[in-house]
Design a protein around this motif. Structure first.
Motif, PDB file in Angstrom:
ATOM      1  N   GLY A  10      -7.764  38.115  87.276  1.00 21.73           N
ATOM      2  CA  GLY A  10      -7.450  39.326  88.044  1.00 21.73           C
ATOM      3  C   GLY A  10      -6.787  38.957  89.359  1.00 21.73           C
ATOM      4  O   GLY A  10      -7.427  38.370  90.240  1.00 21.73           O
ATOM      5  N   ALA A  11      -5.461  39.275  89.466  1.00 22.91           N
ATOM      6  CA  ALA A  11      -4.730  38.967  90.705  1.00 22.91           C
ATOM      7  C   ALA A  11      -4.544  40.233  91.520  1.00 22.91           C
ATOM      8  O   ALA A  11      -3.426  40.612  91.875  1.00 22.91           O
ATOM      9  N   GLY A  15      -9.073  38.863  93.852  1.00 20.00           N
ATOM     10  CA  GLY A  15      -8.662  37.650  93.144  1.00 20.00           C
ATOM     11  C   GLY A  15      -7.639  36.842  93.926  1.00 20.00           C
ATOM     12  O   GLY A  15      -7.763  35.614  94.057  1.00 20.00           O
ATOM     13  N   ILE A  44       0.119  50.664  96.020  1.00 21.23           N
ATOM     14  CA  ILE A  44       0.018  52.135  96.137  1.00 21.23           C
ATOM     15  C   ILE A  44      -1.079  52.557  97.112  1.00 21.23           C
ATOM     16  O   ILE A  44      -1.270  53.734  97.359  1.00 21.23           O
ATOM     17  N   GLY A  46      -3.414  53.290 100.429  1.00 22.02           N
ATOM     18  CA  GLY A  46      -3.184  53.822 101.782  1.00 22.02           C
ATOM     19  C   GLY A  46      -1.846  54.531 101.909  1.00 22.02           C
ATOM     20  O   GLY A  46      -1.169  54.384 102.926  1.00 22.02           O
ATOM     21  N   SER A  50      -1.362  50.579 102.869  1.00 28.58           N
ATOM     22  CA  SER A  50      -2.630  49.844 102.773  1.00 28.58           C
ATOM     23  C   SER A  50      -3.532  49.962 104.006  1.00 28.58           C
ATOM     24  O   SER A  50      -3.277  49.348 105.037  1.00 28.58           O
ATOM     25  N   CYS A 129      -0.280  37.554  81.760  1.00 25.52           N
ATOM     26  CA  CYS A 129      -0.987  36.704  80.799  1.00 25.52           C
ATOM     27  C   CYS A 129      -2.369  37.308  80.547  1.00 25.52           C
ATOM     28  O   CYS A 129      -3.189  37.396  81.475  1.00 25.52           O
ATOM     29  N   VAL A 131      -6.206  37.613  79.054  1.00 22.88           N
ATOM     30  CA  VAL A 131      -7.330  36.707  78.756  1.00 22.88           C
ATOM     31  C   VAL A 131      -8.039  37.282  77.541  1.00 22.88           C
ATOM     32  O   VAL A 131      -8.473  38.438  77.561  1.00 22.88           O
ATOM     33  N   ALA A 165     -12.426  38.914  88.725  1.00 26.64           N
ATOM     34  CA  ALA A 165     -11.953  39.811  89.802  1.00 26.64           C
ATOM     35  C   ALA A 165     -11.081  40.883  89.180  1.00 26.64           C
ATOM     36  O   ALA A 165      -9.984  41.166  89.660  1.00 26.64           O
ATOM     37  N   GLY A 167     -11.596  44.108  88.889  1.00 26.49           N
ATOM     38  CA  GLY A 167     -11.622  45.437  89.498  1.00 26.49           C
ATOM     39  C   GLY A 167     -12.354  46.482  88.678  1.00 26.49           C
ATOM     40  O   GLY A 167     -13.131  46.176  87.764  1.00 26.49           O
ATOM     41  N   ILE A 171      -7.153  54.149  87.767  1.00 25.27           N
ATOM     42  CA  ILE A 171      -5.708  54.052  87.544  1.00 25.27           C
ATOM     43  C   ILE A 171      -5.399  53.077  86.388  1.00 25.27           C
ATOM     44  O   ILE A 171      -4.780  52.022  86.593  1.00 25.27           O
ATOM     45  N   GLY A 175      -2.970  48.917  84.999  1.00 20.53           N
ATOM     46  CA  GLY A 175      -3.601  47.672  84.563  1.00 20.53           C
ATOM     47  C   GLY A 175      -5.113  47.599  84.627  1.00 20.53           C
ATOM     48  O   GLY A 175      -5.686  46.569  84.290  1.00 20.53           O
ATOM     49  N   ILE A 398     -16.490  39.197  91.802  1.00 22.20           N
ATOM     50  CA  ILE A 398     -16.133  39.623  93.165  1.00 22.20           C
ATOM     51  C   ILE A 398     -15.352  40.932  93.130  1.00 22.20           C
ATOM     52  O   ILE A 398     -14.800  41.315  92.094  1.00 22.20           O
ATOM     53  N   GLY A 399     -15.306  41.614  94.271  1.00 23.68           N
ATOM     54  CA  GLY A 399     -14.505  42.839  94.395  1.00 23.68           C
ATOM     55  C   GLY A 399     -15.154  44.025  93.713  1.00 23.68           C
ATOM     56  O   GLY A 399     -16.379  44.130  93.591  1.00 23.68           O
ATOM     57  N   TYR A 411     -12.811  50.167 103.639  1.00 21.62           N
ATOM     58  CA  TYR A 411     -14.044  49.420 103.323  1.00 21.62           C
ATOM     59  C   TYR A 411     -13.956  48.702 101.966  1.00 21.62           C
ATOM     60  O   TYR A 411     -14.588  47.667 101.775  1.00 21.62           O
ATOM     61  N   ASN A 412     -13.197  49.273 101.025  1.00 21.59           N
ATOM     62  CA  ASN A 412     -13.128  48.619  99.710  1.00 21.59           C
ATOM     63  C   ASN A 412     -12.304  47.337  99.776  1.00 21.59           C
ATOM     64  O   ASN A 412     -12.679  46.330  99.163  1.00 21.59           O
TER      65      ASN A 412
END
Ligand code: FDA
Length: 427
Positions: A10-11, A15, A44, A46, A50, A129, A131, A165, A167, A171, A175, A398-399, A411-412
């Protein structure tokens, strides 16, 4: 077969940040994402600029079955640390509201910071790619070899550490998948039930019809719900569930299908189906008393004059809609009546309707419109200091995939940075 110290799946925000930090600690890092474009959700976020952190970030700004879990990571890497990183990269930003920091120009500036940090750490990125599977090696294999085999669209990889990571579910068209949740379950983790959060609320078409003409009207409100107290089982002790009264002072926006705007998004994370919203459209002003005080000698027509008693400007469309709605209950209330002649009882009814609007949503706009997913990998089975699985050493979450959900307001992303750094420092 390629062998790496760390494979990050997860980029996105968490990530990318974790991969860069781990790489800069000298680890060989492979970052894998199935989406064709990097960090679309950041792009996308904010409104395209952001809201990358909040100056006033504390554990109280997060929801989780274990409200204390986020404390350690948030204190290890704070919003001040991320602000320093933005300064280091020369990214101009500004504070919009209540500590919320946004890029001055575009979200691309934040993505560039994360990619630059990955480049500094020599991170290799495979994207797009997919997984297909992650398998832990047996204890016997682990004594001499890496811990995990990862099957990807570009062939197999081995890694000593795997960081998930991927998410939340929000949405899906850019992805989002439940891959991380399924992987967690594969390794024996419980998933705290998922639900769309920071999401517009919707109403029955017939119930909402009268408010449709107000679509586009925004107004500052106090919006509240009674929700189960934070903590496992909503704080159930001896069979009694504790509730908490949650309220936010923020803008509300009428839409064609229901309610949105920052106040509604905030409260949506706490809202439970079949329970009402309590909305004060004139926070801080007791409208009934203000109108009664304004009666003396006032020859203006009620329809024009009543909103003058409010401290903030209320759009005429909204004022008229409330008068019309209240008149259905109180037929003696008339627009053309001089304020001085209005009955106190009628003014009280109008004031009560405006200060204490109660309405029960039918549902939410769902993951298609939700900014985040509440729930996720149960924090009781993760180390709060490192994010490592207590069930499978070398596996980290994480995340947003974790059961930690921030309020609206940066905060997220701060959770993505803090949890990503806690993990990077531990490997
Ligand atoms: P994130 O979603 O960023 O990344 C997950 C990555 O995993 C994605 O790149 C995805 O492609 C990849 N992935 C998923 N499944 C995979 C699989 N099977 N294989 C490989 N890769 C996979 N927050 C905030 O603080 N401030 C803000 O301004 C906003 N604004 C905002 C606007 C909108 C419209 C949305 C939808 C969300 C926000 N947010 C926000 C929330 C914020 O974007 C979100 O909480 C973080 O991006 C979460 O970071 P993660 O890295 O955990 O997931």
């Amino acid at each position: 077969m390629p062998l790496v110290d760390v494979a990050v799946i997860g980029a996105g925000a968490a990530g990318l940040f974790c991969a860069g930090a781990a790489g800069q600690r000298g680890l060989k890092v492979l970052l894998i994402d199935h989406a064709p474009k990097v960090a679309e959700k950041i792009r996308i976020s904010g409104g395209g600029r952001s809201n990358f952190t909040n100056r006033e970030c504390t554990p109280a700004n997060y929801l989780s079955e274990n409200p204390h879990f986020c404390r350690s990571a948030l204190s290890q890497y704070t919003s001040a640390d991320f602000i320093a990183l933005m300064h280091k990269h020369g990214v101009p930003f500004h504070e919009k509201h209540k500590g919320q920091l946004f890029c001055d120009h575009s979200s691309q500036q934040l993505i560039d910071v994360l990619l630059a940090e990955c480049a500094l750490g020599g991170v290799e990125r495979w994207q797009p790619c997919g997984v297909k599977a992650v398998r832990a090696l047996t204890a016997e294999d682990q004594a001499t070899a890496p811990r995990y085999d990862i099957e990807t669209d570009r062939g197999p990889v081995q890694a000593r550490h795997v960081v998930v990571a991927t998410g939340g579910l929000s949405i899906p068209k850019i992805g989002a998948t439940d891959f991380g949740h399924r992987l967690a379950q594969q390794f024996g983790h419980r998933i705290v039930p998922l639900k769309p959060a920071l999401v517009p609320l919707t109403f029955d078409v017939s119930q909402w019809a009268r408010w449709v003409p107000l679509a586009g009207v925004a107004v500052p409100v106090r919006i509240a719900v009674d929700a189960p107290a934070q903590g496992k089982g909503g704080g159930k002790h001896g069979g009694k569930a504790k509730t908490q009264h949650i309220s936010f002072d923020e803008d509300l926006l009428f839409t064609h299908r229901g309610l949105s705007g920052p106040g509604v998004l905030q409260i949506s994370s706490f809202w439970q189906p079949d329970t009402p919203l309590h909305i004060d459209l004139a926070p801080g002003t007791e409208l009934a008393s203000a109108m009664k005080q304004a009666k003396s000698g006032n020859r203006k027509q009620l329809g024009n004059a009543w909103k003058d008693t409010l401290p903030v400007h209320i759009p005429q469309r909204l004022a008229q809609a409330w008068l019309d709605a209240t008149r259905e209950q109180v037929p003696t209330l008339r627009d053309d009546q001089p304020v001085a002649e209005a009955r106190d009882k009628d003014l009280e009814a109008l004031g009560q309707a405006f200060n204490g609007w109660q309405i029960t949503p039918h549902g939410t706009e769902g993951y298609a419109k939700a900014e985040v997913t509440a729930g996720g990998v149960d924090t009781n089975e993760l180390s709060s200091r490192t994010m490592e699985s207590k069930r499978s050493p070398g596996l980290y979450f994480i995340g947003e995939v974790v059961d930690v959900t921030g309020w609206l307001g940066g905060y997220n992303f701060q959770w993505a940075w803090s949890s990503g750094m806690a993990c990077a420092r531990a490997m």
